[in-house]
Design a protein around this motif. Structure first.
Motif, PDB file in Angstrom:
ATOM      1  N   UNK A  90       0.833  -1.212   0.000  1.00 60.17           N
ATOM      2  CA  UNK A  90       0.000   0.000   0.000  1.00 60.17           C
ATOM      3  C   UNK A  90       0.865   1.259   0.000  1.00 60.17           C
ATOM      4  N   UNK A  91       1.919   1.265   0.789  1.00 61.23           N
ATOM      5  CA  UNK A  91       2.830   2.404   0.842  1.00 61.23           C
ATOM      6  C   UNK A  91       3.508   2.620  -0.514  1.00 61.23           C
ATOM      7  N   UNK A  92       3.905   1.550  -1.188  1.00 67.96           N
ATOM      8  CA  UNK A  92       4.537   1.653  -2.501  1.00 67.96           C
ATOM      9  C   UNK A  92       3.569   2.247  -3.515  1.00 67.96           C
ATOM     10  N   UNK A  93       2.297   1.810  -3.476  1.00 69.19           N
ATOM     11  CA  UNK A  93       1.299   2.348  -4.411  1.00 69.19           C
ATOM     12  C   UNK A  93       1.089   3.842  -4.187  1.00 69.19           C
ATOM     13  N   UNK A  94       1.053   4.243  -2.922  1.00 76.29           N
ATOM     14  CA  UNK A  94       0.885   5.677  -2.627  1.00 76.29           C
ATOM     15  C   UNK A  94       2.091   6.475  -3.113  1.00 76.29           C
ATOM     16  N   UNK A  95       3.274   5.933  -2.883  1.00 71.57           N
ATOM     17  CA  UNK A  95       4.491   6.666  -3.264  1.00 71.57           C
ATOM     18  C   UNK A  95       4.615   6.825  -4.779  1.00 71.57           C
ATOM     19  N   UNK A  96       3.994   5.887  -5.530  1.00 74.46           N
ATOM     20  CA  UNK A  96       4.047   5.973  -6.986  1.00 74.46           C
ATOM     21  C   UNK A  96       2.773   6.605  -7.565  1.00 74.46           C
ATOM     22  N   UNK A  97       1.925   7.110  -6.672  1.00 71.24           N
ATOM     23  CA  UNK A  97       0.671   7.774  -7.073  1.00 71.24           C
ATOM     24  C   UNK A  97      -0.221   6.858  -7.916  1.00 71.24           C
ATOM     25  N   UNK A  98      -0.317   5.600  -7.479  1.00 72.08           N
ATOM     26  CA  UNK A  98      -1.161   4.627  -8.167  1.00 72.08           C
ATOM     27  C   UNK A  98      -2.459   4.465  -7.388  1.00 72.08           C
ATOM     28  N   UNK A  99      -3.566   4.605  -8.064  1.00 72.66           N
ATOM     29  CA  UNK A  99      -4.865   4.442  -7.419  1.00 72.66           C
ATOM     30  C   UNK A  99      -5.055   2.990  -6.991  1.00 72.66           C
ATOM     31  N   UNK A 100      -5.550   2.777  -5.769  1.00 70.07           N
ATOM     32  CA  UNK A 100      -5.776   1.413  -5.276  1.00 70.07           C
ATOM     33  C   UNK A 100      -7.125   0.851  -5.739  1.00 70.07           C
ATOM     34  N   UNK A 101      -7.849   1.619  -6.536  1.00 68.46           N
ATOM     35  CA  UNK A 101      -9.129   1.144  -7.044  1.00 68.46           C
ATOM     36  C   UNK A 101      -8.906  -0.057  -7.966  1.00 68.46           C
ATOM     37  N   UNK A 102      -9.588  -1.134  -7.677  1.00 70.01           N
ATOM     38  CA  UNK A 102      -9.403  -2.360  -8.448  1.00 70.01           C
ATOM     39  C   UNK A 102     -10.231  -2.360  -9.719  1.00 70.01           C
ATOM     40  N   UNK A 103      -9.601  -2.738 -10.810  1.00 71.56           N
ATOM     41  CA  UNK A 103     -10.276  -2.959 -12.084  1.00 71.56           C
ATOM     42  C   UNK A 103     -10.612  -4.452 -12.191  1.00 71.56           C
ATOM     43  N   UNK A 104     -11.462  -4.802 -13.126  1.00 70.56           N
ATOM     44  CA  UNK A 104     -11.799  -6.215 -13.364  1.00 70.56           C
ATOM     45  C   UNK A 104     -11.399  -6.569 -14.790  1.00 70.56           C
ATOM     46  N   UNK A 105     -10.675  -7.670 -14.918  1.00 67.58           N
ATOM     47  CA  UNK A 105     -10.160  -8.053 -16.228  1.00 67.58           C
ATOM     48  C   UNK A 105     -10.583  -9.481 -16.542  1.00 67.58           C
ATOM     49  N   UNK A 106     -11.141  -9.658 -17.743  1.00 66.94           N
ATOM     50  CA  UNK A 106     -11.561 -10.991 -18.187  1.00 66.94           C
ATOM     51  C   UNK A 106     -10.338 -11.721 -18.762  1.00 66.94           C
ATOM     52  N   UNK A 107      -9.916 -12.764 -18.090  1.00 69.05           N
ATOM     53  CA  UNK A 107      -8.701 -13.489 -18.469  1.00 69.05           C
ATOM     54  C   UNK A 107      -9.054 -14.884 -18.972  1.00 69.05           C
ATOM     55  N   UNK A 108      -8.566 -15.194 -20.142  1.00 71.64           N
ATOM     56  CA  UNK A 108      -8.821 -16.531 -20.698  1.00 71.64           C
ATOM     57  C   UNK A 108      -7.652 -17.472 -20.356  1.00 71.64           C
ATOM     58  N   UNK A 109      -7.975 -18.564 -19.673  1.00 67.45           N
ATOM     59  CA  UNK A 109      -6.992 -19.601 -19.377  1.00 67.45           C
ATOM     60  C   UNK A 109      -7.179 -20.742 -20.367  1.00 67.45           C
ATOM     61  N   UNK A 110      -6.078 -21.190 -20.948  1.00 66.35           N
ATOM     62  CA  UNK A 110      -6.137 -22.308 -21.890  1.00 66.35           C
ATOM     63  C   UNK A 110      -5.289 -23.465 -21.356  1.00 66.35           C
ATOM     64  N   UNK A 111      -5.296 -24.566 -22.078  1.00 68.14           N
ATOM     65  CA  UNK A 111      -4.478 -25.734 -21.718  1.00 68.14           C
ATOM     66  C   UNK A 111      -3.027 -25.338 -21.518  1.00 68.14           C
ATOM     67  N   UNK A 112      -2.540 -24.418 -22.312  1.00 67.51           N
ATOM     68  CA  UNK A 112      -1.134 -24.031 -22.269  1.00 67.51           C
ATOM     69  C   UNK A 112      -0.781 -23.241 -21.007  1.00 67.51           C
ATOM     70  N   UNK A 113      -1.783 -22.705 -20.326  1.00 68.01           N
ATOM     71  CA  UNK A 113      -1.538 -21.962 -19.092  1.00 68.01           C
ATOM     72  C   UNK A 113      -1.642 -22.840 -17.856  1.00 68.01           C
TER      73      UNK A 113
END
Length: 433
Positions: A90-113
């Motif tokens: 959390x401290x690192x995110x603040x120091x780099x001015x990164x918002x802690x708000x979470x995004x949602x990402x649709x990730x496709x997992x295949x046999x190779x993963x």
């Protein structure tokens, strides 16, 4: 148990022919929107929380396709809200001015993963053991499948080959090592049928037909341990040499070597490996029964060697049977040397299922050689080969009372090792079962 990122589709359960597309699945994972200018520093700070999965990047294109931002994918089982981050994160995110708000990402997992275990756990019936372990011999993966896994053997072979770079052939052992020549029948589960393996062990190169000779990659440390006991200028008699894992490195270290194996294929590859490693002038090779080798070349060479000061070693690596060959040393020679200092040192391998394997193997060695060895030998634990079954190495100097015993004068060995072959088959089944 750690939560699983991948939950396999139920239709893959019981699959016997691999359908890689059936494993594809889309999951939702949390992500952080990070400015590209601090991306590397943020990724480094979030190593414990970022997603870790074969073939899946931790950084992907921003949803809005902005060149100023990227998404850092997070493990949903470690990060479910902004409060999931550690204080340091959390401290690192603040120091780099990164918002802690979470995004949602649709990730496709295949046999190779997927990892090997994940694929096999998804396919095999629930509650059954999943085998993903194997011995690697060059490009060959050697498996010992259990009965309940045999209906899935070809699928298992394909998965092992897919998930292990460099493996182009997967085989399964179909019987115990119970033949005269210490090889075993095997079937190819996946890949090419090329059985000529190229292996590098302790800096030494070997080549051999894995289907016709004996090779155990789990003995690498033991080969090195014994070779390090041998000094330049000493002599080594390798009674059951195989393709040369003791003989070749011993010769490379400056020893004079006489190496023997009954298997014509092992003998051929032994000679090949000597040439491959440029030690063919330091190794004399023989294709004899072990007893004939002791009562022939060993008997002929020993008298002169015992008069010298350089050490003499006898390596007997046939753990199912080697103890039974120790009686070949009884009365092997007639004229005693002037002193006892340079008697040959035997390194004899054996199996034990006893609760006290050290005591067991010393007693059996003493019984075979006809002399109590308890106070003049050492026992080294090599490895556990099965539940309640250990491989051991007994090391001792051949007592002069044995070597020069007049009660056991040796006769010339027969050229036909038929009795050895009978004993080998009979006892190998007993000891290797």
């Amino acid at each position: 148990m750690e939560p699983k990122l991948y939950r396999p589709p139920p239709e893959v359960r019981g699959m016997t022919s691999l359908d890689k597309e059936a494993f594809t699945q889309t999951i939702t994972v949390p992500a952080l929107r990070v400015p590209t200018g601090v991306l590397n520093k943020v990724v480094k700070s979030l190593k414990k929380s970022a997603i870790q999965r074969p073939g899946i990047p931790r950084v992907v294109q921003d949803k809005e396709e902005s060149s100023d931002f990227r998404l850092v994918l997070l493990d949903p089982h470690k990060v479910s809200s902004t409060t999931s981050f550690s204080e340091a994160e959390a401290e690192a995110l603040r120091s780099f001015s990164v918002s802690e708000e979470l995004q949602h990402y649709e990730l496709q997992l295949t046999y190779h993963n997927l990892k090997t275990e994940e694929v096999l756990e998804a396919v095999l019936p629930q509650g059954q053991d999943v085998t993903s372990s194997f011995s690697r011999v060059g490009h060959i993966a050697h498996m010992n499948l259990r009965d309940h896994q045999l209906p899935y053997k070809n699928l298992i072979g394909q998965v092992i080959m897919d998930k292990n770079p460099g493996v182009t052939c997967v085989v399964n052992k179909t019987n115990m090592i119970d033949s005269t020549y210490r090889n075993f029948k095997m079937e190819v589960l996946a890949g090419e049928e090329n059985m000529v393996a190229k292996v590098k062990e302790n800096g030494v190169n070997y080549e051999f037909d894995f289907s016709r000779v004996y090779w155990n990659p789990r003995l690498s440390t033991e080969h090195q341990r014994v070779v390090q006991l041998i000094k330049p200028g000493e002599t080594v008699f390798d009674v059951f040499a195989g393709v040369g894992p003791f003989a070749v490195p011993a010769a490379r270290s400056g020893a004079k070597v006489l190496a023997n194996d009954l298997n014509p294929e092992s003998y051929r590859w032994l000679q090949h490996n000597c040439k491959l490693n440029k030690v063919e002038k330091k190794v004399r090779s023989f294709n004899l029964d072990g007893r004939a080798f002791i009562q022939g070349p060993v008997k002929q060479e020993l008298p002169a060697l015992l008069k010298g000061t350089a050490g003499v070693h006898v390596v007997m690596n046939l753990p199912a049977l080697a103890l039974e060959f120790l009686d070949a040393f009884r009365g092997l020679l007639h004229q005693e040397p002037p002193c006892d200092e340079n008697l040959p040192i035997v390194h004899c391998y054996c199996f034990s299922k006893d609760d006290n394997p050290e005591t067991d193997v010393v007693k059996r060695a003493s019984d075979s050689i006809g002399f109590p060895l308890e106070s003049q030998c050492s026992v080294h634990f090599v490895r556990n080969v099965a539940p309640n079954k250990d491989m051991m190495c007994v090391r001792f100097k051949v007592p002069k009372e044995v070597l020069f015993s007049k009660d056991h004068d040796q006769t010339e060995p027969s050229e036909e090792p038929s009795s050895y072959r009978f004993i080998t088959i009979r006892n190998a089944r007993k000891h290797l079962s």
